[in-house]
Design a protein around this motif. Structure first.
Motif: not given
Ligand code: SF4
Length: 118
Positions: A6, A11, A39, A41, A45, A65-67
Motif C-alpha cells: 500500500w 500521497l 489518500c 491508502v 496507513c 499517520w492515516g490523517g
Molecule cells: S500519512 Fe498515510 S494517509 Fe497520509 S498521505 Fe501518507 S500514506 Fe496517506
C-alpha cells in the motif's frame, strides 16, 4: 509478515516529508491531514500505525499517520482495541466480515485489516 505494498500509493511520498512531522500542531499538521484525507491508502496507513504502536515499535509514535496525529492515535487506542476484540469475538461466532461490519458500523476493509492481524 505485513504486506506494505500500500505504501506505493501513499500521497505523502509525493510531498514534503516535514509536513508529517511538525514541531507542533498547526498549519503544517493541518496540511498533512488534508493530504491524508484524499489518500487512497489512509485506512491501511492508520492500521499500520496502530500495528506498530501495539507492537511497541517507536516508528509511528510521532507524526501524522492515516490523517491522525500522535495525540489523536493515543486517545483512540482503547476504542480501537475494543473494536478489534469485538471483530475477533464475532468472527469466532461465525459471522461473515460483511455481517461484522454492519453490526459494528465499520467498513469491510477495517474488518479485513483486523482479521489479517489476528
Ligand atoms: S500519512 Fe498515510 S494517509 Fe497520509 S498521505 Fe501518507 S500514506 Fe496517506
Amino acid at each position: 509478515m505485513t504486506n506494505l505494498a500500500w505504501m506505493d500509493s501513499a500521497l505523502c511520498a509525493q510531498t514534503d516529508p516535514d509536513l508529517w512531522f511538525p514541531e507542533g500542531a498547526g498549519s503544517r499538521d493541518r496540511t498533512a491531514k488534508k493530504v491524508c484525507g484524499t489518500c487512497p491508502v489512509s485506512a491501511e496507513c492508520g492500521g499500520y500505525a496502530d500495528l506498530l504502536e501495539n507492537d511497541g515499535s517507536d516508528g509511528s509514535r510521532h507524526g501524522t499517520w492515516g490523517g491522525r496525529s500522535a495525540r489523536q492515535r493515543t486517545k483512540a487506542r482503547p476504542r480501537a482495541a475494543a473494536r478489534d476484540a469485538a471483530i475477533v469475538r464475532l468472527t469466532d461466532r461465525g459471522m461473515t466480515p460483511t455481517e461484522i461490519a454492519e453490526q459494528l458500523d465499520i467498513s469491510d476493509r477495517t474488518v479485513a485489516r483486523v482479521k489479517s492481524r489476528s
